[in-house]
Design a protein around this motif. Structure first.
Motif, PDB file in Angstrom:
ATOM      1  N   SER A 246       6.328 -26.973  -9.885  1.00 49.77           N
ATOM      2  CA  SER A 246       8.290 -27.465  -9.245  1.00 49.77           C
ATOM      3  C   SER A 246       8.559 -26.829  -8.643  1.00 49.77           C
ATOM      4  N   SER A 247       8.331 -25.796  -8.962  1.00 49.95           N
ATOM      5  CA  SER A 247       9.324 -24.977  -8.368  1.00 49.95           C
ATOM      6  C   SER A 247       8.010 -24.447  -7.304  1.00 49.95           C
ATOM      7  N   GLN A 248       9.406 -23.145  -5.893  1.00 46.76           N
ATOM      8  CA  GLN A 248       8.964 -22.619  -4.985  1.00 46.76           C
ATOM      9  C   GLN A 248       8.234 -21.653  -4.668  1.00 46.76           C
ATOM     10  N   ARG A 249       7.558 -21.051  -4.039  1.00 47.27           N
ATOM     11  CA  ARG A 249       7.422 -19.569  -3.777  1.00 47.27           C
ATOM     12  C   ARG A 249       8.627 -18.785  -3.503  1.00 47.27           C
ATOM     13  N   LEU A 250       8.742 -17.635  -4.153  1.00 51.04           N
ATOM     14  CA  LEU A 250      10.044 -16.696  -3.278  1.00 51.04           C
ATOM     15  C   LEU A 250       9.698 -15.264  -3.156  1.00 51.04           C
ATOM     16  N   TYR A 251       9.744 -14.855  -2.331  1.00 50.00           N
ATOM     17  CA  TYR A 251       9.642 -13.378  -1.649  1.00 50.00           C
ATOM     18  C   TYR A 251      10.660 -12.239  -2.054  1.00 50.00           C
ATOM     19  N   SER A 252      10.199 -11.351  -2.345  1.00 50.75           N
ATOM     20  CA  SER A 252      11.611  -9.840  -2.096  1.00 50.75           C
ATOM     21  C   SER A 252      11.120  -9.274  -0.970  1.00 50.75           C
ATOM     22  N   PHE A 253      12.023  -8.492  -0.528  1.00 45.99           N
ATOM     23  CA  PHE A 253      12.078  -8.019   0.591  1.00 45.99           C
ATOM     24  C   PHE A 253      11.048  -6.957   0.696  1.00 45.99           C
ATOM     25  N   ARG A 254      10.614  -6.536  -0.088  1.00 50.09           N
ATOM     26  CA  ARG A 254       9.256  -5.682  -0.030  1.00 50.09           C
ATOM     27  C   ARG A 254       8.179  -6.453   0.320  1.00 50.09           C
ATOM     28  N   ASP A 255       8.276  -7.722  -0.090  1.00 48.70           N
ATOM     29  CA  ASP A 255       7.147  -8.572  -0.023  1.00 48.70           C
ATOM     30  C   ASP A 255       7.236  -8.966   1.476  1.00 48.70           C
ATOM     31  N   ILE A 256       7.833  -9.290   1.941  1.00 47.78           N
ATOM     32  CA  ILE A 256       7.853  -9.384   3.499  1.00 47.78           C
ATOM     33  C   ILE A 256       7.972  -8.745   4.137  1.00 47.78           C
ATOM     34  N   LEU A 257       8.214  -7.697   3.884  1.00 45.74           N
ATOM     35  CA  LEU A 257       7.745  -6.122   4.463  1.00 45.74           C
ATOM     36  C   LEU A 257       6.373  -6.229   4.602  1.00 45.74           C
ATOM     37  N   LEU A 258       5.660  -6.560   3.485  1.00 42.62           N
ATOM     38  CA  LEU A 258       3.980  -6.521   3.636  1.00 42.62           C
ATOM     39  C   LEU A 258       3.517  -6.874   4.945  1.00 42.62           C
ATOM     40  N   LEU A 259       3.688  -8.398   4.532  1.00 43.97           N
ATOM     41  CA  LEU A 259       3.857  -9.453   5.375  1.00 43.97           C
ATOM     42  C   LEU A 259       3.749  -9.257   6.989  1.00 43.97           C
ATOM     43  N   LYS A 260       5.112  -8.282   7.785  1.00 41.80           N
ATOM     44  CA  LYS A 260       4.844  -8.104   8.394  1.00 41.80           C
ATOM     45  C   LYS A 260       3.801  -7.194   8.994  1.00 41.80           C
ATOM     46  N   ILE A 261       3.675  -6.122   8.356  1.00 42.37           N
ATOM     47  CA  ILE A 261       2.399  -5.261   8.168  1.00 42.37           C
ATOM     48  C   ILE A 261       1.450  -5.117   8.083  1.00 42.37           C
ATOM     49  N   VAL A 262       1.077  -6.604   7.433  1.00 37.03           N
ATOM     50  CA  VAL A 262      -0.165  -6.981   7.371  1.00 37.03           C
ATOM     51  C   VAL A 262      -0.823  -8.012   8.823  1.00 37.03           C
TER      52      VAL A 262
END
Length: 219
Positions: free
Chosen positions: A97-113
């Motif tokens: 029932s929950s939605q994924r929740l990303y931290s700032f660090r997670d999104i920083l790594l997403l951009k690098i990936v």
């Protein structure tokens, strides 16, 4: 490169060379430390409210926001989470029932990936790079530069290391993590977020919208 980034780079695998550094945030020059933005905005006449930086541990971002800030598709985000390449550190999809929740660090790594994939680095090598960056202190990331030649990723903690790498004929593509940090912080400051302690929505603040509102009031 298109799709989820599931294809290996042509030429086979090559081990990622990511030597650890012993430098801590106290060793970084002040110019390398990430800038801190503030949001939500307090409009004139409103009571003062708590302001949290986009980098705060009390702030999380849902999947669509993470995609918009990282410049990826939701299909990529979902695929990388399901395959364990980069899962959200704040909250996963369990319970259902929950939605994924990303931290700032997670999104920083997403951009690098995303940038490494665009440079032709194989997904297997990117997994090694992501694991290394996740193990590093968050503040240390701002002082790093990642260099890659399309197959191998190198971590450079100083400008001299970058120069030495280029002299060796390696490193044709560079990612200044500090620059990506600042770019991401600005983008997330304009997007909605969620408090991890209370679950309340934190409204983003776009200076352009505020300027437009002032102009409309002046008409």
């Amino acid at each position: 490169m298109t799709g989820t980034g599931d294809d290996a780079a042509v030429g086979g695998l090559c081990a990622v060379h990511l030597p650890r550094t012993s430098r801590t945030v106290t060793d970084l020059p002040r110019t390398e430390l990430p800038r801190v933005g503030r949001f939500p905005a307090v409009q004139p006449g409103q009571p003062a409210i708590e302001r949290l930086a986009p980098t705060s541990e009390l702030i999380g971002y849902r999947g669509p926001t993470a995609c918009a800030a990282a410049g990826i598709t939701y299909r990529q985000l979902d695929y990388w989470a399901r395959t364990g390449l980069l899962e959200p550190s704040v909250r996963s999809v369990y319970p259902a029932s929950s939605q994924r929740l990303y931290s700032f660090r997670d999104i920083l790594l997403l951009k690098i990936v995303k940038r490494l994939l665009d440079a032709g680095v194989s997904l297997q090598n990117i997994r090694v790079a992501v694991a290394h960056l996740q193990a590093a202190e968050v503040a240390d990331l701002a002082g790093l530069t990642l260099m890659c030649d399309g197959a191998t990723v190198y971590e450079c903690a100083t400008a001299q290391q970058v120069v030495d790498l280029l002299k060796g004929g390696q490193g044709v593509f560079g990612i200044a993590v500090g620059a990506v940090w600042q770019e991401l912080e600005l983008a997330l400051g304009r997007l909605h977020a969620e408090r991890t302690d209370t679950g309340e929505t934190v409204l983003g603040h776009d200076p352009g919208d505020e300027l437009a509102q002032r102009r409309n009031r002046a008409v």
